[in-house]
Motif scaffolding. Structure first.
Motif, PDB file in Angstrom:
ATOM      1  N   UNK A   1       0.854  -1.188   0.000  1.00  0.00           N
ATOM      2  CA  UNK A   1       0.000   0.000   0.000  1.00  0.00           C
ATOM      3  C   UNK A   1       0.895   1.245   0.000  1.00  0.00           C
ATOM      4  N   UNK A   2       0.569   2.207  -0.841  1.00  0.00           N
ATOM      5  CA  UNK A   2       1.354   3.423  -1.006  1.00  0.00           C
ATOM      6  C   UNK A   2       0.472   4.633  -0.731  1.00  0.00           C
ATOM      7  N   UNK A   3       1.029   5.627  -0.048  1.00  0.00           N
ATOM      8  CA  UNK A   3       0.269   6.857   0.142  1.00  0.00           C
ATOM      9  C   UNK A   3       1.217   8.052   0.205  1.00  0.00           C
ATOM     10  N   UNK A   4       0.699   9.211  -0.161  1.00  0.00           N
ATOM     11  CA  UNK A   4       1.464  10.454  -0.091  1.00  0.00           C
ATOM     12  C   UNK A   4       0.804  11.389   0.907  1.00  0.00           C
ATOM     13  N   UNK A   5       1.668  12.142   1.604  1.00  0.00           N
ATOM     14  CA  UNK A   5       1.163  13.087   2.596  1.00  0.00           C
ATOM     15  C   UNK A   5       2.285  14.053   2.967  1.00  0.00           C
ATOM     16  N   UNK A   6       2.003  15.382   2.828  1.00  0.00           N
ATOM     17  CA  UNK A   6       2.975  16.410   3.230  1.00  0.00           C
ATOM     18  C   UNK A   6       4.357  16.181   2.615  1.00  0.00           C
ATOM     19  N   UNK A   7       4.408  16.016   1.316  1.00  0.00           N
ATOM     20  CA  UNK A   7       5.666  15.865   0.574  1.00  0.00           C
ATOM     21  C   UNK A   7       6.462  14.628   0.999  1.00  0.00           C
ATOM     22  N   UNK A   8       5.751  13.582   1.387  1.00  0.00           N
ATOM     23  CA  UNK A   8       6.402  12.317   1.718  1.00  0.00           C
ATOM     24  C   UNK A   8       5.624  11.170   1.088  1.00  0.00           C
ATOM     25  N   UNK A   9       6.338  10.074   0.847  1.00  0.00           N
ATOM     26  CA  UNK A   9       5.755   8.866   0.265  1.00  0.00           C
ATOM     27  C   UNK A   9       5.974   7.722   1.245  1.00  0.00           C
ATOM     28  N   UNK A  10       4.892   7.033   1.585  1.00  0.00           N
ATOM     29  CA  UNK A  10       4.967   5.934   2.547  1.00  0.00           C
ATOM     30  C   UNK A  10       4.500   4.642   1.890  1.00  0.00           C
ATOM     31  N   UNK A  11       5.265   3.571   2.110  1.00  0.00           N
ATOM     32  CA  UNK A  11       4.885   2.252   1.622  1.00  0.00           C
ATOM     33  C   UNK A  11       4.795   1.297   2.802  1.00  0.00           C
ATOM     34  N   UNK A  49       2.293  -0.043 -12.023  1.00  0.00           N
ATOM     35  CA  UNK A  49       1.693   1.201 -11.539  1.00  0.00           C
ATOM     36  C   UNK A  49       0.582   0.876 -10.556  1.00  0.00           C
ATOM     37  N   UNK A  50       0.622   1.541  -9.387  1.00  0.00           N
ATOM     38  CA  UNK A  50      -0.411   1.311  -8.374  1.00  0.00           C
ATOM     39  C   UNK A  50      -0.985   2.645  -7.914  1.00  0.00           C
ATOM     40  N   UNK A  51      -2.283   2.652  -7.670  1.00  0.00           N
ATOM     41  CA  UNK A  51      -2.962   3.868  -7.225  1.00  0.00           C
ATOM     42  C   UNK A  51      -2.546   4.223  -5.809  1.00  0.00           C
ATOM     43  N   UNK A  52      -2.316   5.521  -5.590  1.00  0.00           N
ATOM     44  CA  UNK A  52      -1.932   6.019  -4.268  1.00  0.00           C
ATOM     45  C   UNK A  52      -3.165   6.251  -3.407  1.00  0.00           C
ATOM     46  N   UNK A  53      -3.004   6.033  -2.118  1.00  0.00           N
ATOM     47  CA  UNK A  53      -4.038   6.420  -1.164  1.00  0.00           C
ATOM     48  C   UNK A  53      -3.549   7.671  -0.411  1.00  0.00           C
ATOM     49  N   UNK A  54      -4.467   8.334   0.268  1.00  0.00           N
ATOM     50  CA  UNK A  54      -4.091   9.546   0.990  1.00  0.00           C
ATOM     51  C   UNK A  54      -4.593   9.497   2.425  1.00  0.00           C
ATOM     52  N   UNK A  65       7.891   2.064   5.346  1.00  0.00           N
ATOM     53  CA  UNK A  65       8.995   2.961   5.007  1.00  0.00           C
ATOM     54  C   UNK A  65       8.434   4.286   4.527  1.00  0.00           C
ATOM     55  N   UNK A  66       9.063   5.390   4.932  1.00  0.00           N
ATOM     56  CA  UNK A  66       8.649   6.719   4.490  1.00  0.00           C
ATOM     57  C   UNK A  66       9.857   7.458   3.929  1.00  0.00           C
TER      58      UNK A  66
END
Length: 232
Positions: free
Chosen positions: A149-159, A227-232, A195-196
């Motif tokens: 699972x991948x998400x972006x938040x405040x200029x960071x990417x977390x998996x 390619x995988x869709x990002x969550x927020x 990981x972030x």
């Protein structure tokens, strides 16, 4: 230092005593070693493709994220004649049932003999492979990266990896359509690991909807980018 380590280190030093250099190496039959807990061991064949004998030195390495000793390797040192193959076994030392896949690494060095009367050394080419230890009864997943699972938040990417599988992938990933590049700390995401990271070069990310990764299968097969869709 135990006797086995002393023998390996001492023998390698004797074979390397000289000056000058040129390269040689050994070739494993696959790009990854799989150890099935059901079997209690795994194995790989390593071939000496050179025209002279080499001393094959095999060493297991624990990754920083998982320092527990789970395997021994045999033989740790073996003479391999030109064109011949040495089978190296990886034997489980732990009897505790594993709940998730585990990751180690192994190095193979083919150390050539010293040429008498020659002031030169044939240097080794090291092979460094992942070792994946699979729990008994765990189903095979040919595309475990789809469970990340991948998400972006405040200029960071977390998996996050919620699965029981070790996911191997290239350290460089890209978000789309902004094409921002990110560098993961390792070429793997372990089971349960999160990981972030921040954008490469300290840049500010744009509008991102997907992440593009370059995964590798458990058994070392090459696959296309994913390619995988990002969550927020």
């Amino acid at each position: 230092m135990n006797y086995c380590s002393f023998f390996v280190a001492g023998t390698a030093a004797l074979w390397l005593a000289s000056t000058g250099a040129y390269a040689t190496g050994v070739v494993p039959e696959t790009s990854v070693v799989i150890v099935e807990q059901d079997d209690g061991e795994g194995a790989i064949n390593v071939q000496n493709t050179d025209a002279f004998p080499v001393l094959l030195l095999t060493r297991l390495i624990d990754i920083p994220d998982d320092p527990e000793t789970l395997l021994i390797v045999t033989p740790p040192a073996a003479r391999v004649e030109p064109g011949k193959t040495q089978r190296v076994r990886f034997i489980m030392t732990s009897k505790e049932p594993l709940k998730t896949e585990r990751l180690k690494r192994v190095t193979f060095d083919g150390v050539p003999p010293q040429k008498k009367g020659k002031s030169e050394v044939r240097t080794t080419v090291r092979q460094n492979l992942p070792v994946i230890i699979r729990p008994a009864g765990l189903e095979r997943d040919l595309a475990p990266w789809k469970q990340l699972t991948w998400k972006v938040n405040d200029n960071s990417l977390t998996v996050n990896n919620p699965s029981p599988y070790v996911v191997r992938l290239g350290q460089g990933v890209q978000t789309l359509p902004d094409k921002t590049r990110w560098i993961l700390p390792n070429a793997y995401v372990l089971p349960g690991q999160t990981l972030t990271v921040t954008p490469e070069g300290g840049k500010t990310m744009g509008v991102a909807q997907q992440v593009r990764i370059s995964p590798a299968t458990t058994w070392g097969y090459t696959v296309d980018t994913y390619d995988q869709t990002l969550s927020r």
